[in-house]
Design a protein around this motif. Structure first.
Motif, PDB file in Angstrom:
ATOM      1  N   ASP A   1       0.833  -1.206   0.000  1.00  0.00           N
ATOM      2  CA  ASP A   1       0.000   0.000   0.000  1.00  0.00           C
ATOM      3  C   ASP A   1       0.867   1.254   0.000  1.00  0.00           C
ATOM      4  O   ASP A   1       0.595   2.214  -0.733  1.00  0.00           O
ATOM      5  N   ALA A   2       1.916   1.262   0.818  1.00  0.00           N
ATOM      6  CA  ALA A   2       2.814   2.421   0.879  1.00  0.00           C
ATOM      7  C   ALA A   2       3.528   2.619  -0.455  1.00  0.00           C
ATOM      8  O   ALA A   2       3.698   3.761  -0.918  1.00  0.00           O
ATOM      9  N   ALA A   3       3.923   1.526  -1.083  1.00  0.00           N
ATOM     10  CA  ALA A   3       4.596   1.631  -2.383  1.00  0.00           C
ATOM     11  C   ALA A   3       3.652   2.174  -3.442  1.00  0.00           C
ATOM     12  O   ALA A   3       4.059   2.985  -4.289  1.00  0.00           O
ATOM     13  N   ILE A   4       2.393   1.783  -3.404  1.00  0.00           N
ATOM     14  CA  ILE A   4       1.407   2.314  -4.352  1.00  0.00           C
ATOM     15  C   ILE A   4       1.238   3.810  -4.137  1.00  0.00           C
ATOM     16  O   ILE A   4       1.168   4.585  -5.098  1.00  0.00           O
ATOM     17  N   GLU A   5       1.163   4.237  -2.896  1.00  0.00           N
ATOM     18  CA  GLU A   5       1.037   5.675  -2.607  1.00  0.00           C
ATOM     19  C   GLU A   5       2.231   6.443  -3.158  1.00  0.00           C
ATOM     20  O   GLU A   5       2.073   7.520  -3.735  1.00  0.00           O
ATOM     21  N   GLU A   6       3.416   5.886  -2.994  1.00  0.00           N
ATOM     22  CA  GLU A   6       4.629   6.528  -3.538  1.00  0.00           C
ATOM     23  C   GLU A   6       4.565   6.574  -5.063  1.00  0.00           C
ATOM     24  O   GLU A   6       4.916   7.579  -5.687  1.00  0.00           O
TER      25      GLU A   6
END
Length: 184
Positions: free
Chosen positions: A168-173
């Motif tokens: 999820d954090a990687a998608i946000e980035e």
């Protein structure tokens, strides 16, 4: 009383999602989903024809969801974020099946020959249409391919290591990077 084809198909998809396709015979599948091998033959023909129906059903549902999402959400980045949320949620049930069937296509199994069109081309086209609102066609095409690859890679990682928060954090980035890139 005969079970309708769609009901059998949904039961087969559920079974394969939980147990994988592997070398499951129609007889084994029939027993597991509470029907007869004869009924599976009647509705689908062969095991390979059943797998084609499974692939088509899963792809049609995903393609319809993605098309509707991009049509209903005016901000393509928000649509992408929602697509990831839905994809990550569905991956908990269907992700392993998705990658298993993808490997069948890589090995050239005849029933999986259209998977490239289904898993790549149609999904990429939906992303491309969303990016086309923001940039020229060649750039939209490249960004769509990149977006598809990032999503598939993160889904794979999430299924292997179980770390949804990291994906999820990687998608946000990635969304932030794409916004910045397209704002130039």
């Amino acid at each position: 009383m005969a079970e309708p084809r769609e009901e059998l198909l949904q039961k087969a998809i559920g079974y394969f999602a939980e147990h994988g396709v592997r070398d499951t015979s129609l007889r084994t599948l029939a027993t597991a989903i509470g029907t007869s091998q004869r009924m599976l033959h009647y509705h689908f023909g062969s095991r390979e024809d059943l797998l084609v129906a499974v692939i088509e059903s899963v792809i049609e549902a995903d393609a319809a969801m993605l098309t509707e999402l991009f049509a209903s959400e005016p901000d393509p980045f928000e649509a992408g974020r929602e697509n990831w949320r839905i994809t990550a949620q569905h991956a908990q049930t269907f992700g392993a099946l998705y990658f298993e069937l993808s490997s069948h296509a890589m090995y050239g199994k005849p029933y999986a020959r259209d998977l490239g069109d289904a898993f790549v081309t149609r999904t990429q086209a939906a992303f491309e249409a969303a990016y086309a609102q923001l940039t020229d066609a060649p750039t939209a095409r490249r960004l769509a391919r990149l977006t598809l690859a990032v999503g598939q890679g993160l889904m794979f990682d999430m299924l292997v290591d179980g770390d949804r928060a990291a994906s999820d954090a990687a998608i946000e980035e990635f969304i932030a990077m794409m916004r910045t890139h397209l704002a130039r």
